[in-house]
Design an enzyme around this catalytic site. Sequence first.
Site, PDB file in Angstrom:
ATOM      1  N   CYS A  18       0.846  -1.200   0.053  1.00 27.96           N
ATOM      2  CA  CYS A  18       0.040   0.020  -0.059  1.00 27.96           C
ATOM      3  C   CYS A  18       0.986   1.341   0.073  1.00 27.96           C
ATOM      4  O   CYS A  18       0.425   2.430  -0.519  1.00 27.96           O
ATOM      5  CB  CYS A  18      -0.843   0.001   0.939  1.00 27.96           C
ATOM      6  SG  CYS A  18      -0.081  -0.222   2.751  1.00 27.96           S
ATOM      7  N   HIS A 284      -1.581   1.416   7.475  1.00 27.07           N
ATOM      8  CA  HIS A 284      -1.949   1.329   6.336  1.00 27.07           C
ATOM      9  C   HIS A 284      -1.775   2.620   5.445  1.00 27.07           C
ATOM     10  O   HIS A 284      -2.037   3.681   6.164  1.00 27.07           O
ATOM     11  CB  HIS A 284      -3.253   0.919   6.205  1.00 27.07           C
ATOM     12  CG  HIS A 284      -3.951   0.637   4.730  1.00 27.07           C
ATOM     13  ND1 HIS A 284      -3.342  -0.071   3.787  1.00 27.07           N
ATOM     14  CD2 HIS A 284      -5.017   1.075   4.247  1.00 27.07           C
ATOM     15  CE1 HIS A 284      -4.206   0.058   2.658  1.00 27.07           C
ATOM     16  NE2 HIS A 284      -5.182   0.799   2.889  1.00 27.07           N
TER      17      HIS A 284
END
Length: 335
Positions: A18, A284
């Site tokens: 990510c 994230h």
Amino acid sequence: MNHLYQGLTGLQNLGNTCYMNAVLQCLCSMSPLVEYFLSGKYVTALCKENCESVTAFGYLMSDMWLGEFDCVSPEVFRLVLGERYPAFTKRTQQDAQEFLICVLNELHEALKKSSSRRCQGSTTGARESRVTVSETSIITQLFEGQLSYDITCLECETTTDKPEIFTVLSLLIPSESACSLQDCLRCFFQQDTLTWNNQIHCSWCGTKQDAAVKANITKAPKIIIFHLKRFDCQGNYKKKLLTDICYPLSNLDLSPYSYPFFHRNAKYSLCAVVNHFGFLDGGHYTAFCKHSVTKSWYSFDDSQITAIPNFSVQTAAAYLLFYTCQAFSAPTKSR
Ligand SMILES: [Zn+2]
């Protein structure tokens, strides 16, 4: 589902990638960079021996702007980049800022124009710092700025200046709870005193002396990237600062930090954000990018793309901020 506009393509997560996807989405929303690749201009600038990653980046950019796919894989680009930066082929989370710097370096090295090209004939691998003024590329044209550190000896008051080139400006966060981007900038550009171990050698006095140092922007880049230093590392002690940092979507004025006669009207608008959610490990990354065709904001979370209202662009997760001094127009494919 087909997206109405080009340049709205998700990126497949290849296992903790990510950080990579968020940075690639931001770079692939920078209109002048997109146009440079879509128009094929990069092909003529390529150095022969260092071109695989740039070619892979160009293909990825085309795939993301073709409008044919909802989601594409950055795998080829990752593999090629991984030959020089093996950390990015691991299935572990990496720092988005470090990845961004490596991508910009890699593109610059392969696309730079200089009178004596090191990448022809000589062995690759030895990374040169790019202090040589004659080396320019699309990366330096868009992202490179220059600082000047004015260093004044507190004994004899002689001032010398030390120039420094930057592509990403790393800003300390002066508060644990809440502050603004302007607070971070004021902190970065305020005058500092160098004492004890940080003393400078003054050539007038001939000895080490206390000194005052102050940074100024002497050349502001077209696109300025701020890195908010949320990851505080002191020896083995690491923590993430969760400070809510307020940043403007438009009219960011850099003139207070520039030499007065430079860029008097340099007003910058936010064009992309890399967010980091969670803590040090297992966090994230996502990106918010302003689309150059629709002028609307979108959230890019790996393969997921969501339109978001302007007021949602401000979050306490912001980690990298991209500001431009020229409004982006929609990139044109060929000319
Ligand atoms: Zn001195």
